[in-house]
Design an enzyme around this catalytic site. Structure first.
Site, PDB file in Angstrom:
ATOM      1  N   HIS A 105      82.129  99.332  62.958  1.00  0.00           N
ATOM      2  CA  HIS A 105      82.058  97.896  62.681  1.00  0.00           C
ATOM      3  C   HIS A 105      83.330  97.155  63.089  1.00  0.00           C
ATOM      4  O   HIS A 105      83.320  95.925  63.225  1.00  0.00           O
ATOM      5  CB  HIS A 105      81.721  97.635  61.204  1.00  0.00           C
ATOM      6  N   ASP A 135      79.215 104.876  61.059  1.00  0.00           N
ATOM      7  CA  ASP A 135      80.288 103.884  61.171  1.00  0.00           C
ATOM      8  C   ASP A 135      81.562 104.493  61.746  1.00  0.00           C
ATOM      9  O   ASP A 135      82.670 104.158  61.333  1.00  0.00           O
ATOM     10  CB  ASP A 135      80.582 103.219  59.816  1.00  0.00           C
ATOM     11  N   SER A 210      90.079  98.849  57.501  1.00  0.00           N
ATOM     12  CA  SER A 210      88.945  99.582  58.070  1.00  0.00           C
ATOM     13  C   SER A 210      89.370 100.390  59.295  1.00  0.00           C
ATOM     14  O   SER A 210      90.005  99.866  60.211  1.00  0.00           O
ATOM     15  CB  SER A 210      87.831  98.611  58.469  1.00  0.00           C
TER      16      SER A 210
END
Length: 463
Positions: A105, A135, A210
């Site tokens: 993402h 992911d 992230s």
């Protein structure tokens, strides 16, 4: 003995006791301080060891906004550049070329990826591949003197273990936060939840973290930070990381194949009843029950049966539910073997199955048939399939599941989801009938099709 002497001795005893207590307290404080310093030193070493391997990632994507004129007509506005940020960690595959692990993402839909290294160098990165289901994304940069981090065994983590989260929250490079492993095997709502097996931690994770690593005090990467659960969008002490074992398997597949190729066993899975688990002496959340076996699948060929309870897969404990077993199987490449330990009627059995690719497995599960002469893969229509496709009534025939690019059906304009209802005026109700009609056709054939509310014909020239 005089009262004065007794009082003096009493005060002396009290003074000695107080002094001994003070010494004891000083000793306890010193021990506590030494322990705190030792723990602090462990944090320091882990942070210093991992920081050179952590990178800051900036993304740029061109978007085409639209608006409306004063007359209400849609119009294109000037293209805009949208930027994003995230983190990543430099690792290597079997000690070879360095790559960067991050989140799908973070890099999804980006036109340009820029990586800033620990020493300040900024380099454009190439996306090798990414996997939305887990992911995970893998990047490559052209640089020398890269410091790689060690990937640890995430299965060895225990709840309560200390961990560090490193990344660039809100763009603040090399931010280190500490916490513990709060839980394992977590599933989050949304996304491709069937592959979720998150590590939960209370180490502070925010936007920009992230793709950064979750690290043990030994300096090993045991997770890739991915998500948080928060009402405000900022850290609430509930963060989630993708286990390193999953990230490693995805990375290896992307490096070797440019994509993730998942192996397929051909079983349905269910959670084990707690009563049965206790009767078998299994630990909480251990074991997954096989609810169905696809005919002709690797599972059936290996002798796996409905009702078997899987407790080990390739020497890894099946603890954490269905997703745990699904990952232990699916992250093996097609053609590889998966060795399972199953319990059947209370007795342990060892079985071994050679996995096939997911696309072939899905065809097998659906019961599709390949029609090479026509260039399609089809399956018999059922009332359930007709309802799923939006048909108000059941249309008999063979549903086109796939069309071979460049084949006769493709050239004739046949599309997936079309329903073949007849060949040369003769009705087709089953896959066997379609096979028979195509065998009987000689040089040409007229194929009757249903497509939504439309019915029509295409002519196929077999010469």
């Amino acid at each position: 003995m005089s009262i004065q002497r007794i009082v003096s001795i009493a005060f002396l005893g009290l003074a000695v006791s107080t002094a001994q207590l003070a010494i004891a307290q000083d000793g306890a404080d010193a021990d506590d301080l030494r322990f705190a310093r030792s723990l602090s030193n462990a944090f320091n070493q882990a942070a210093e060891g991992i920081e050179p391997s952590v990178v800051h990632i900036t993304t740029e994507a061109t978007v085409q906004p639209t608006g409306r004129t004063i007359f209400g007509r849609q119009m294109r506005l000037a293209p805009q550049i949208r930027s994003g940020l995230g983190s990543g960690v430099i690792v290597s595959f079997d000690g070879g070329e360095p790559f960067i692990l991050t989140n799908h993402h973070v890099v999804d839909n980006a036109d340009k990826l820029t990586v800033r290294l620990y020493d300040g160098r900024e380099l454009e990165a190439q996306l090798l591949g990414s996997d939305p289901s887990t992911d995970i994304a893998v990047l490559r940069i052209d640089a020398s003197d890269l410091r790689t981090a060690r990937l640890g065994d995430s299965d060895e983590l225990s709840i309560g273990d200390w961990v560090l989260a490193i990344g660039s929250p809100f763009g603040l490079d090399q931010t280190v936060t500490a916490g513990i492993v709060s839980a394992k095997g977590r599933t989050l709502p949304g996304g491709d939840a069937q592959y979720h097996e998150f590590i939960q931690t209370d180490a502070s994770i925010n936007r920009g973290n992230s793709g950064g690593p979750l690290v043990t005090l030994e300096g090993e990467v045991v997770g890739i930070n991915s998500a948080i659960l928060s009402r405000t969008g900022e850290s609430a002490g509930i963060g989630f990381a993708i286990p390193a074992n999953i990230a490693r398997a995805v990375m290896e597949s992307i490096i070797d194949n440019g994509m993730v190729e998942r192996g397929w066993l051909g079983v349905g899975m269910g959670d084990l009843d707690p009563v049965v688990r206790r009767e078998l002496g299994l630990s909480p959340d251990e074991g997954v029950v096989i609810t169905s076996v696809v005919r002709g699948s690797p599972a059936e060929k290996a002798g796996i049966e409905q009702g078997d309870i899987v407790v080990l897969a390739n020497d890894r404990a099946v603890v954490g539910g269905i997703n745990r077993l699904r990952n232990l199987i699916g992250l093996n490449a097609p053609g590889e073997r998966v060795n399972l330990r199953v319990l059947r009627e209370g007795n342990a059995r060892e079985v071994s199955a050679r996995l096939i690719d997911t696309a072939t497995g899905e065809r097998l599960a659906l019961g599709v048939t390949t029609y090479e002469r026509l260039g399609v893969v089809g399956l018999a229509m059922t009332p359930e399939i007709a309802s799923e496709l939006g048909y108000r009534r059941y249309v008999r025939g063979v549903l086109v599941y796939e069309v071979t690019p460049g084949g006769l059906a493709d050239e004739a304009g046949i599309e997936p989801r079309d329903i073949i209802t007849e060949v040369d005026g003769r009705e087709v109700k089953t896959t066997e009938e379609l096979n028979e009609r195509l065998r009987e056709a000689r040089r040409t054939a007229r194929i009757g099709l249903a497509r939504g509310r439309l019915f029509g014909y295409v002519d196929i020239d077999f010469d």
